[in-house]
Design a protein around this motif. Structure first.
Motif, mmCIF file in Angstrom:
data_model
loop_
_atom_site.group_PDB
_atom_site.id
_atom_site.type_symbol
_atom_site.label_atom_id
_atom_site.label_comp_id
_atom_site.label_asym_id
_atom_site.label_seq_id
_atom_site.Cartn_x
_atom_site.Cartn_y
_atom_site.Cartn_z
ATOM 1 N N ALA A 4 0.812 -1.216 0.000
ATOM 2 C CA ALA A 4 0.000 0.000 0.000
ATOM 3 C C ALA A 4 0.847 1.268 0.000
ATOM 4 C CB ALA A 4 -0.942 0.003 1.202
ATOM 5 N N LEU A 5 2.150 1.137 0.197
ATOM 6 C CA LEU A 5 3.046 2.295 0.175
ATOM 7 C C LEU A 5 3.911 2.316 -1.081
ATOM 8 C CD1 LEU A 5 4.276 2.329 3.902
ATOM 9 C CD2 LEU A 5 2.289 3.471 2.897
ATOM 10 N N GLN A 6 3.634 1.433 -2.020
ATOM 11 C CA GLN A 6 4.457 1.347 -3.219
ATOM 12 C C GLN A 6 4.016 2.354 -4.284
ATOM 13 O OE1 GLN A 6 4.305 -2.733 -4.579
ATOM 14 N NE2 GLN A 6 5.321 -3.525 -2.749
ATOM 15 N N THR A 7 4.992 2.814 -5.074
ATOM 16 C CA THR A 7 4.669 3.590 -6.268
ATOM 17 C C THR A 7 4.263 2.636 -7.387
ATOM 18 O OG1 THR A 7 6.922 3.517 -7.114
ATOM 19 C CG2 THR A 7 6.362 5.357 -5.632
ATOM 20 N N ALA A 8 3.702 3.188 -8.444
ATOM 21 C CA ALA A 8 3.237 2.354 -9.552
ATOM 22 C C ALA A 8 4.385 1.589 -10.204
ATOM 23 C CB ALA A 8 2.528 3.227 -10.582
ATOM 24 N N ASP A 9 5.515 2.256 -10.443
ATOM 25 C CA ASP A 9 6.627 1.582 -11.115
ATOM 26 C C ASP A 9 7.275 0.529 -10.227
ATOM 27 O OD1 ASP A 9 6.257 3.010 -13.439
ATOM 28 O OD2 ASP A 9 7.752 4.536 -12.961
ATOM 29 N N ALA A 33 13.887 7.898 11.254
ATOM 30 C CA ALA A 33 13.426 7.122 10.103
ATOM 31 C C ALA A 33 13.658 7.888 8.807
ATOM 32 C CB ALA A 33 11.950 6.780 10.258
ATOM 33 N N LYS A 34 13.372 9.193 8.842
ATOM 34 C CA LYS A 34 13.592 10.016 7.646
ATOM 35 C C LYS A 34 15.062 10.029 7.248
ATOM 36 C CE LYS A 34 9.681 13.077 8.596
ATOM 37 N NZ LYS A 34 9.265 14.435 9.032
ATOM 38 N N GLU A 35 15.941 10.042 8.220
ATOM 39 C CA GLU A 35 17.364 10.048 7.899
ATOM 40 C C GLU A 35 17.797 8.740 7.255
ATOM 41 O OE1 GLU A 35 20.898 11.216 6.963
ATOM 42 O OE2 GLU A 35 19.316 12.545 7.710
ATOM 43 N N LEU A 36 17.204 7.632 7.654
ATOM 44 C CA LEU A 36 17.495 6.366 6.977
ATOM 45 C C LEU A 36 17.061 6.423 5.514
ATOM 46 C CD1 LEU A 36 16.535 3.619 9.601
ATOM 47 C CD2 LEU A 36 18.820 4.380 8.942
ATOM 48 N N ILE A 37 15.883 6.992 5.278
ATOM 49 C CA ILE A 37 15.404 7.120 3.898
ATOM 50 C C ILE A 37 16.328 8.036 3.104
ATOM 51 C CG2 ILE A 37 13.501 7.883 2.421
ATOM 52 C CD1 ILE A 37 11.595 7.215 4.749
ATOM 53 N N LEU A 46 5.157 4.877 10.442
ATOM 54 C CA LEU A 46 6.120 4.141 9.629
ATOM 55 C C LEU A 46 7.476 4.127 10.322
ATOM 56 C CD1 LEU A 46 6.945 2.669 7.035
ATOM 57 C CD2 LEU A 46 7.304 4.917 5.968
ATOM 58 N N GLY A 47 7.922 2.929 10.676
ATOM 59 C CA GLY A 47 9.211 2.775 11.336
ATOM 60 C C GLY A 47 10.109 1.841 10.556
ATOM 61 N N LEU A 90 11.499 6.107 -2.738
ATOM 62 C CA LEU A 90 12.019 6.649 -1.484
ATOM 63 C C LEU A 90 11.438 8.039 -1.201
ATOM 64 C CD1 LEU A 90 15.680 5.441 -1.968
ATOM 65 C CD2 LEU A 90 14.054 4.559 -0.278
ATOM 66 N N GLU A 91 11.336 8.856 -2.223
ATOM 67 C CA GLU A 91 10.721 10.180 -2.036
ATOM 68 C C GLU A 91 9.252 10.036 -1.646
ATOM 69 O OE1 GLU A 91 12.067 13.019 -1.909
ATOM 70 O OE2 GLU A 91 14.011 12.838 -2.923
ATOM 71 N N TRP A 92 8.589 9.022 -2.200
ATOM 72 C CA TRP A 92 7.188 8.798 -1.857
ATOM 73 C C TRP A 92 7.040 8.412 -0.386
ATOM 74 C CZ3 TRP A 92 2.600 10.161 -3.104
ATOM 75 C CH2 TRP A 92 1.489 9.427 -2.689
ATOM 76 N N LEU A 93 7.977 7.623 0.118
ATOM 77 C CA LEU A 93 7.924 7.260 1.539
ATOM 78 C C LEU A 93 8.034 8.504 2.419
ATOM 79 C CD1 LEU A 93 10.083 3.994 1.717
ATOM 80 C CD2 LEU A 93 7.596 4.193 1.825
ATOM 81 N N LEU A 94 8.919 9.419 2.051
ATOM 82 C CA LEU A 94 9.030 10.669 2.818
ATOM 83 C C LEU A 94 7.715 11.438 2.787
ATOM 84 C CD1 LEU A 94 12.583 11.947 1.792
ATOM 85 C CD2 LEU A 94 11.879 11.082 4.037
ATOM 86 N N HIS A 95 7.023 11.377 1.668
ATOM 87 C CA HIS A 95 5.745 12.081 1.538
ATOM 88 C C HIS A 95 4.670 11.438 2.411
ATOM 89 C CE1 HIS A 95 2.336 14.151 -0.281
ATOM 90 N NE2 HIS A 95 1.769 12.962 -0.472
#
Length: 281
Positions: A123-128, A267-271, A205-206, A191-196
């Motif tokens: 559910a957190l994946q982008t289309a590609d 978590a954001k720093e890991l991303i 999200l951990g 990865l940018e989508w996860l930050l969003h």
């Protein structure tokens, strides 16, 4: 096989043993002779070491005068089969139907607890990113190529991140930020989508850092829907857990994984670290 499925298989075997003895077959050998089977088959079925076929159940009930029990026993057998669904069987017509099957489960769930050690949860994946995971599924299981429709059905689940009063507690292993699906550009977008999506108030999200002290071994990925259902994925099959005592085991495991996870700015720093990696990729 889950202990729930095994428990039910053993219960079915015990029920069949009662039928055998009630019909006057005092030994498995005598019953096997009447049924035309090898004697070890009777013992394996009665002790839950072998799953009977539907035809086996019909023969058993015929030999013991329990014909009126056939329908009920077959229903029990089919439920046992549903507890352990082989991917080849689930995906024989492609991946789309399995994705469609998940939507009603998501619709009625209020609390999601998700663990995946090596890739981003669906559910957190982008289309590609999703399309590339389905490309691997199609190739690995040698199933019909329905990548686009399967991807679209998976992305349909994202609406639940924005609807209702649901809560999503998702823990990923740090490896999920580096597992390369689709190459550099796909990974950077993911990865940018996860930050969003981390900004969503209903999403927690951990990540378990690769060097974090562990309170439980990572194990297989699993998805928990309220406290009524857990789905566990392996390479060969998807395990369905609905027995309360087993669900408690997964709740405990999730709590221990959470102790190792980092959230928020950490978590954001890991991303961002993974973004820097793929920027140099």
């Amino acid at each position: 096989m889950s202990t729930e499925a095994q428990d039910q298989r053993e219960a079915l075997g015990a029920r069949l043993r009662v039928f055998r003895k009630g019909a006057g077959y005092t030994s498995g050998r005598a019953f096997a002779a009447a049924a035309g089977w090898h004697e070890s088959k009777v013992s394996r079925i009665e002790h839950g070491r072998q799953k009977p076929s539907e035809e086996d159940l019909r023969v058993w009930c015929e030999a013991t005068g329990q014909q009126d029990q056939v329908a009920d026993l077959i229903a029990v057998l089919r439920h046992i089969n549903e507890l352990w669904l082989e991917w080849k069987r689930q995906l024989k017509d492609g991946a789309t139907s399995r994705q469609q099957k998940a939507i009603p489960v998501y619709a009625k769930t209020k609390l999601f607890r998700i663990w995946h050690p090596t890739l981003v949860w669906g559910a957190l994946q982008t289309a590609d990113y999703a399309a590339d995971t389905f490309k691997q599924v199609v190739n690995f299981y040698d199933i019909p190529d329905d990548i686009e429709s399967a991807r679209d059905k998976r992305l349909e689940r994202q609406k639940y991140l924005y609807e209702g009063d649901r809560a999503f507690h998702v823990i990923l292993g740090e490896q999920a930020l580096y597992s390369n699906f689709g190459g550099r550009n796909v990974m950077l977008e993911q990865l940018e989508w996860l930050l969003h999506v981390m900004r969503l108030p209903r999403l927690s999200l951990g990540f378990v850092p690769r060097a974090a002290p562990l309170w439980i071994w990572p194990g297989n990925s699993f998805s928990m829907f309220d406290s009524r259902l857990v789905l566990v994925e392996t390479f060969s099959a998807e395990l369905t857990v609905s027995k309360p005592s087993e669900i408690e085991t997964y709740i405990k495991a999730f709590g221990l994984l959470k102790r190792s996870a980092v959230y928020g700015d950490s978590a954001k720093e890991l991303i961002r670290g993974a973004i820097r990696y793929y920027d140099r990729y």
